[in-house]
Design a protein around this motif. Sequence first.
Motif, PDB file in Angstrom:
ATOM      1  N   PHE A   1       0.831  -1.195   0.000  1.00 60.66           N
ATOM      2  CA  PHE A   1       0.000   0.000   0.000  1.00 60.66           C
ATOM      3  C   PHE A   1       0.869   1.249   0.000  1.00 60.66           C
ATOM      4  CE2 PHE A   1      -4.220  -1.631   0.668  1.00 60.66           C
ATOM      5  CZ  PHE A   1      -4.046  -2.836   1.320  1.00 60.66           C
ATOM      6  N   CYS A   2       0.520   2.175  -0.871  1.00 56.47           N
ATOM      7  CA  CYS A   2       1.100   3.505  -0.869  1.00 56.47           C
ATOM      8  C   CYS A   2       0.153   4.422  -0.101  1.00 56.47           C
ATOM      9  CB  CYS A   2       1.247   3.974  -2.313  1.00 56.47           C
ATOM     10  SG  CYS A   2       1.932   5.623  -2.524  1.00 56.47           S
ATOM     11  N   ALA A   3       0.701   5.362   0.648  1.00 53.50           N
ATOM     12  CA  ALA A   3      -0.141   6.284   1.410  1.00 53.50           C
ATOM     13  C   ALA A   3       0.490   7.668   1.402  1.00 53.50           C
ATOM     14  CB  ALA A   3      -0.319   5.794   2.846  1.00 53.50           C
ATOM     15  N   VAL A   4      -0.354   8.677   1.482  1.00 55.84           N
ATOM     16  CA  VAL A   4       0.128  10.056   1.583  1.00 55.84           C
ATOM     17  C   VAL A   4      -0.530  10.725   2.780  1.00 55.84           C
ATOM     18  CG1 VAL A   4       0.462  10.206  -0.902  1.00 55.84           C
ATOM     19  CG2 VAL A   4      -1.631  11.089   0.108  1.00 55.84           C
ATOM     20  N   ARG A   5       0.171  11.656   3.341  1.00 55.19           N
ATOM     21  CA  ARG A   5      -0.362  12.443   4.447  1.00 55.19           C
ATOM     22  C   ARG A   5      -0.219  13.899   4.040  1.00 55.19           C
ATOM     23  NH1 ARG A   5       1.200  11.589  10.854  1.00 55.19           N
ATOM     24  NH2 ARG A   5      -0.813  12.292  11.671  1.00 55.19           N
ATOM     25  N   PRO A   6      -1.290  14.474   3.482  1.00 55.81           N
ATOM     26  CA  PRO A   6      -1.208  15.874   3.043  1.00 55.81           C
ATOM     27  C   PRO A   6      -0.877  16.794   4.208  1.00 55.81           C
ATOM     28  CG  PRO A   6      -3.166  14.792   2.170  1.00 55.81           C
ATOM     29  CD  PRO A   6      -2.570  13.865   3.192  1.00 55.81           C
ATOM     30  N   VAL A   7       0.046  17.675   3.998  1.00 58.17           N
ATOM     31  CA  VAL A   7       0.511  18.518   5.095  1.00 58.17           C
ATOM     32  C   VAL A   7      -0.613  19.373   5.656  1.00 58.17           C
ATOM     33  CG1 VAL A   7       2.071  20.405   5.698  1.00 58.17           C
ATOM     34  CG2 VAL A   7       2.865  18.552   4.238  1.00 58.17           C
ATOM     35  N   ASN A   8      -1.504  19.814   4.789  1.00 60.81           N
ATOM     36  CA  ASN A   8      -2.569  20.706   5.249  1.00 60.81           C
ATOM     37  C   ASN A   8      -3.911  19.997   5.330  1.00 60.81           C
ATOM     38  OD1 ASN A   8      -0.836  22.975   5.390  1.00 60.81           O
ATOM     39  ND2 ASN A   8      -0.955  23.131   3.172  1.00 60.81           N
ATOM     40  N   TYR A   9      -3.899  18.725   5.629  1.00 66.93           N
ATOM     41  CA  TYR A   9      -5.136  17.933   5.665  1.00 66.93           C
ATOM     42  C   TYR A   9      -5.301  17.307   7.032  1.00 66.93           C
ATOM     43  CZ  TYR A   9      -8.727  14.834   3.688  1.00 66.93           C
ATOM     44  OH  TYR A   9      -9.883  14.171   3.399  1.00 66.93           O
ATOM     45  N   GLY A  10      -4.975  18.083   8.041  1.00 69.73           N
ATOM     46  CA  GLY A  10      -5.102  17.570   9.388  1.00 69.73           C
ATOM     47  C   GLY A  10      -4.143  16.419   9.611  1.00 69.73           C
ATOM     48  N   GLN A  11      -4.610  15.436  10.369  1.00 67.19           N
ATOM     49  CA  GLN A  11      -3.735  14.328  10.716  1.00 67.19           C
ATOM     50  C   GLN A  11      -4.071  13.078   9.919  1.00 67.19           C
ATOM     51  OE1 GLN A  11      -1.233  15.009  12.791  1.00 67.19           O
ATOM     52  NE2 GLN A  11      -2.040  17.083  12.784  1.00 67.19           N
ATOM     53  N   ASN A  12      -4.847  13.228   8.866  1.00 67.09           N
ATOM     54  CA  ASN A  12      -5.355  12.050   8.175  1.00 67.09           C
ATOM     55  C   ASN A  12      -4.395  11.533   7.116  1.00 67.09           C
ATOM     56  OD1 ASN A  12      -7.118  10.061   7.555  1.00 67.09           O
ATOM     57  ND2 ASN A  12      -8.833  11.404   7.109  1.00 67.09           N
ATOM     58  N   PHE A  13      -4.548  10.268   6.769  1.00 66.20           N
ATOM     59  CA  PHE A  13      -3.786   9.619   5.722  1.00 66.20           C
ATOM     60  C   PHE A  13      -4.731   9.221   4.598  1.00 66.20           C
ATOM     61  CE2 PHE A  13       0.353   8.518   7.730  1.00 66.20           C
ATOM     62  CZ  PHE A  13       0.083   8.931   9.016  1.00 66.20           C
ATOM     63  N   VAL A  14      -4.205   9.183   3.371  1.00 64.26           N
ATOM     64  CA  VAL A  14      -4.969   8.695   2.235  1.00 64.26           C
ATOM     65  C   VAL A  14      -4.214   7.502   1.661  1.00 64.26           C
ATOM     66  CG1 VAL A  14      -5.951   9.263  -0.009  1.00 64.26           C
ATOM     67  CG2 VAL A  14      -5.792  11.027   1.755  1.00 64.26           C
ATOM     68  N   PHE A  15      -4.883   6.356   1.557  1.00 62.01           N
ATOM     69  CA  PHE A  15      -4.253   5.127   1.092  1.00 62.01           C
ATOM     70  C   PHE A  15      -4.640   4.822  -0.346  1.00 62.01           C
ATOM     71  CE2 PHE A  15      -2.125   2.956   4.574  1.00 62.01           C
ATOM     72  CZ  PHE A  15      -2.524   3.731   5.660  1.00 62.01           C
ATOM     73  N   GLY A  16      -3.711   4.211  -1.064  1.00 62.29           N
ATOM     74  CA  GLY A  16      -4.029   3.642  -2.356  1.00 62.29           C
ATOM     75  C   GLY A  16      -4.755   2.313  -2.172  1.00 62.29           C
ATOM     76  N   PRO A  17      -5.238   1.727  -3.249  1.00 63.09           N
ATOM     77  CA  PRO A  17      -6.035   0.496  -3.169  1.00 63.09           C
ATOM     78  C   PRO A  17      -5.221  -0.755  -2.913  1.00 63.09           C
ATOM     79  CG  PRO A  17      -5.788   1.157  -5.443  1.00 63.09           C
ATOM     80  CD  PRO A  17      -5.178   2.253  -4.631  1.00 63.09           C
ATOM     81  N   GLY A  18      -3.908  -0.653  -3.053  1.00 61.89           N
ATOM     82  CA  GLY A  18      -3.056  -1.814  -2.829  1.00 61.89           C
ATOM     83  C   GLY A  18      -2.671  -2.513  -4.126  1.00 61.89           C
ATOM     84  N   THR A  19      -1.474  -3.081  -4.127  1.00 59.96           N
ATOM     85  CA  THR A  19      -0.972  -3.881  -5.248  1.00 59.96           C
ATOM     86  C   THR A  19      -0.461  -5.195  -4.693  1.00 59.96           C
ATOM     87  OG1 THR A  19      -0.299  -1.932  -6.528  1.00 59.96           O
ATOM     88  CG2 THR A  19       0.773  -4.036  -7.068  1.00 59.96           C
ATOM     89  N   ARG A  20      -0.947  -6.274  -5.266  1.00 59.32           N
ATOM     90  CA  ARG A  20      -0.482  -7.586  -4.815  1.00 59.32           C
ATOM     91  C   ARG A  20       0.747  -7.973  -5.613  1.00 59.32           C
ATOM     92  NH1 ARG A  20      -2.208 -10.834  -1.355  1.00 59.32           N
ATOM     93  NH2 ARG A  20      -4.267  -9.837  -1.240  1.00 59.32           N
ATOM     94  N   LEU A  21       1.837  -8.203  -4.918  1.00 61.82           N
ATOM     95  CA  LEU A  21       3.099  -8.606  -5.534  1.00 61.82           C
ATOM     96  C   LEU A  21       3.276 -10.102  -5.370  1.00 61.82           C
ATOM     97  CD1 LEU A  21       5.937  -7.940  -6.757  1.00 61.82           C
ATOM     98  CD2 LEU A  21       6.731  -7.694  -4.392  1.00 61.82           C
TER      99      LEU A  21
END
Lengths: 114, 111
Positions: free
Chosen positions: A90-110
């Motif tokens: 899973f890739c995730a980002v934490r926007p600096v100006n988006y509070g304390q929340n994280f946004v996750f990608g849908p996932g890639t199965r390797l």
Amino acid sequence: AQSVAQPEDQVNVAEGNPLTVKCTYSVSGNPYLFWYVQYPNRGLQFLLKYITGDNLVKGSYGFEAEFNKSQTSFHLKKPSALVSDSALYFCAVRPVNYGQNFVFGPGTRLSVLP
Amino acid sequence: DVKVTQSSRYLVKRTGEKVFLECVQDMDHENMFWYRQDPGLGLRLIYFSYDVKMKEKGDIPEGYSVSREKKERFSLILESASTNQTSMYLCASAGTYNEQFFGPGTRLTVL
């Protein structure tokens, strides 16, 4: 809207070959970027992060990721894949100006094939 | 060694039951999160908390509530469990602008 894309549901690679798992994002500002790995029936484990500085970051288990600001990408790489690397990533980002929340990608199965 | 623990790895409940899922972290983190994970849907945020007694709705709060009476503990409550709440539930904690640390997950089955 903040979003993270992982364009490949599944990546197959032969053991010993290099692997890449792709991630692109669409967020405002300069986000913090993360990669996590999940093994079956387990929680997510942190692999690496980009906060600032060198665009190439190194993490656990020989993984690294390259931050590309112009392409808004943060692809995960490993020079030589192991069968034990087979998992969900899973890739995730934490926007600096988006509070304390994280946004996750849908996932890639390797899947690393022996 | 940092740790996030969840009260159960596997849980089976009946429709209509009240369900409590508990999460405890030992890192003195301000932020705690509850996600559910379903095949093909990735992680979806249910609720998060950035301080004691504070909570914010995530993307799918309907049918859930949360409680954070102490900094280290974040509880997820299903007031009346339904079969569509059968899922893997993941708790996480994070310091300010740091990565999240996840618990092992609770696989909940509602019959």
